[in-house]
Design a protein around this motif. Structure first.
Motif, PDB file in Angstrom:
ATOM      1  N   THR A 139      23.198 -25.468  13.872  1.00 51.74           N
ATOM      2  CA  THR A 139      24.087 -24.624  14.673  1.00 51.74           C
ATOM      3  C   THR A 139      24.092 -25.054  16.130  1.00 51.74           C
ATOM      4  OG1 THR A 139      23.690 -22.760  13.177  1.00 51.74           O
ATOM      5  CG2 THR A 139      24.598 -22.254  15.355  1.00 51.74           C
ATOM      6  N   LEU A 140      22.902 -25.255  16.708  1.00 48.04           N
ATOM      7  CA  LEU A 140      22.818 -25.650  18.113  1.00 48.04           C
ATOM      8  C   LEU A 140      23.430 -27.032  18.340  1.00 48.04           C
ATOM      9  CD1 LEU A 140      19.245 -24.342  19.035  1.00 48.04           C
ATOM     10  CD2 LEU A 140      21.453 -23.388  19.733  1.00 48.04           C
ATOM     11  N   SER A 141      23.224 -27.943  17.398  1.00 44.74           N
ATOM     12  CA  SER A 141      23.771 -29.289  17.550  1.00 44.74           C
ATOM     13  C   SER A 141      25.297 -29.257  17.554  1.00 44.74           C
ATOM     14  CB  SER A 141      23.267 -30.190  16.418  1.00 44.74           C
ATOM     15  OG  SER A 141      21.859 -30.317  16.456  1.00 44.74           O
ATOM     16  N   VAL A 142      25.892 -28.498  16.628  1.00 47.10           N
ATOM     17  CA  VAL A 142      27.352 -28.415  16.558  1.00 47.10           C
ATOM     18  C   VAL A 142      27.902 -27.705  17.792  1.00 47.10           C
ATOM     19  CG1 VAL A 142      29.290 -27.429  15.279  1.00 47.10           C
ATOM     20  CG2 VAL A 142      27.401 -28.522  14.047  1.00 47.10           C
ATOM     21  N   LEU A 143      27.257 -26.610  18.213  1.00 50.00           N
ATOM     22  CA  LEU A 143      27.752 -25.860  19.365  1.00 50.00           C
ATOM     23  C   LEU A 143      27.667 -26.671  20.653  1.00 50.00           C
ATOM     24  CD1 LEU A 143      26.359 -22.254  18.710  1.00 50.00           C
ATOM     25  CD2 LEU A 143      28.704 -23.071  18.442  1.00 50.00           C
ATOM     26  N   VAL A 144      26.559 -27.368  20.853  1.00 50.22           N
ATOM     27  CA  VAL A 144      26.409 -28.171  22.073  1.00 50.22           C
ATOM     28  C   VAL A 144      27.420 -29.308  22.095  1.00 50.22           C
ATOM     29  CG1 VAL A 144      24.869 -29.754  23.283  1.00 50.22           C
ATOM     30  CG2 VAL A 144      24.001 -27.564  22.467  1.00 50.22           C
ATOM     31  N   THR A 145      27.572 -29.996  20.957  1.00 48.76           N
ATOM     32  CA  THR A 145      28.537 -31.092  20.899  1.00 48.76           C
ATOM     33  C   THR A 145      29.963 -30.580  21.081  1.00 48.76           C
ATOM     34  OG1 THR A 145      27.054 -32.293  19.404  1.00 48.76           O
ATOM     35  CG2 THR A 145      29.333 -33.034  19.521  1.00 48.76           C
ATOM     36  N   LEU A 146      30.266 -29.423  20.502  1.00 46.70           N
ATOM     37  CA  LEU A 146      31.600 -28.826  20.655  1.00 46.70           C
ATOM     38  C   LEU A 146      31.844 -28.432  22.110  1.00 46.70           C
ATOM     39  CD1 LEU A 146      34.213 -27.744  19.391  1.00 46.70           C
ATOM     40  CD2 LEU A 146      32.997 -25.600  18.927  1.00 46.70           C
ATOM     41  N   ALA A 147      30.837 -27.856  22.754  1.00 39.89           N
ATOM     42  CA  ALA A 147      30.980 -27.465  24.159  1.00 39.89           C
ATOM     43  C   ALA A 147      31.241 -28.670  25.052  1.00 39.89           C
ATOM     44  CB  ALA A 147      29.730 -26.715  24.625  1.00 39.89           C
TER      45      ALA A 147
END
Length: 290
Positions: free
Chosen positions: A23-31
């Protein structure tokens, strides 16, 4: 006919640590993709950490995997597959131990990174999990791209060769392999070797006051018992002497379970975390001095 599982059902079935990391990896990359945050605020730089106290960089660099694309999907696939396999199988019911493995690996990588000029360590951490899984599943047969069959222990090296051929830096993968090997040795190899060494020098294993041992039988054990212990099996320890009262402490000494890693003995998990924290603080102090 059973209804197909929804994406939410699939997400909810992921073990907690793997789910949090994904979750954190996808959210950070998306941000970063939509310019909410800049990768320049995420990369690992010990000078900014030590002199400007940008402590979030110790963690944020593990969650950025580059821009959305084939390479990002490739990393997410291997992260999700082998992180989940480890947590579901090798660490089933031991979430804290799995989290400790990630903390241990991340700490070693943060110490290595300044010397090899690596800014983002998420790929190294996922490669570490691939290495540990591969070594724990030595008999699993795999096929790469449908043409190259091999056993699981060769998976990290196959992926390393493929990544290098695509022009990626080999340093990132080699860090993951090296740290994964250190963890694998301390967790799964060293406890069994130390156990056999203790049996070889146990009372009655030869020497003063003890009978000579048959060749190749440490501690007077049969070949079958030695193989069992070497493969992680357990053999109960009883106090020496008749009636279980022998031994210099009456058989009451607390003993670690066979196959237990050194940092888990006698509350060793907490001790290891404290020691790791002190070591990391010392590392930061050295960086500040530089």
């Amino acid at each position: 006919m059973e209804a197909q599982a929804s994406p939410w059902d699939w997400y909810a079935e992921i073990p907690p640590v793997s789910r949090l990391y994904l979750t954190l990896s996808v959210l950070v990359t998306l941000a970063c993709a939509v310019d909410l945050i800049s990768p320049l605020t995420l990369y690992y730089n010990y000078s900014l950490i030590s002199k400007h106290f940008e402590l979030w960089r110790l963690v944020s660099n593990f969650f950025f995997f580059g821009t959305f694309g084939l390479d990002f999907l490739f990393h997410m696939y291997f992260l999700m597959r082998y992180c989940r396999l480890l947590e579901d199988n090798e660490f089933r019911g031991r979430t804290a131990d799995f989290a400790f493995m990630l903390i241990f690996g991340a700490t070693l990588m943060l110490m290595i990174a300044p010397f090899v000029n690596v800014l983002f360590l998420g790929s190294s951490l996922s490669f570490m999990m691939v290495y540990v899984w591969a070594r724990r599943n030595e008999n699993v047969r795999m096929v790469f791209l449908g043409v190259l069959p091999f056993n699981a222990p060769y998976l990290p090296w196959v992926l390393f060769a493929f990544s290098t051929l695509l022009g990626h830096s080999p340093t990132i993968d080699l860090i993951g392999i090296a740290v994964g090997h250190v963890y694998y040795f301390l967790e799964f190899v060293f406890p069994s070797v130390a156990r056999l060494a203790r049996l070889a020098h146990a009372p009655g294993a030869g020497g003063a006051g003890g009978a000579a041992l048959p060749h190749g039988h440490p501690g007077g054990l049969s070949q079958r018992e030695v193989m069992k212990i070497g493969s992680g099996g357990r053999r109960s320890d009883s106090g020496g002497g008749g009636g279980g009262g022998g031994g210099d402490d009456g058989g009451r000494r607390e003993r670690a379970a066979p196959g237990t890693a050194p940092w888990r003995r006698r509350g060793g998990g907490q001790q290891a975390l404290v020691a790791g924290g002190l070591l990391f603080m010392l590392y930061i102090a050295i960086c500040i001095g530089l």
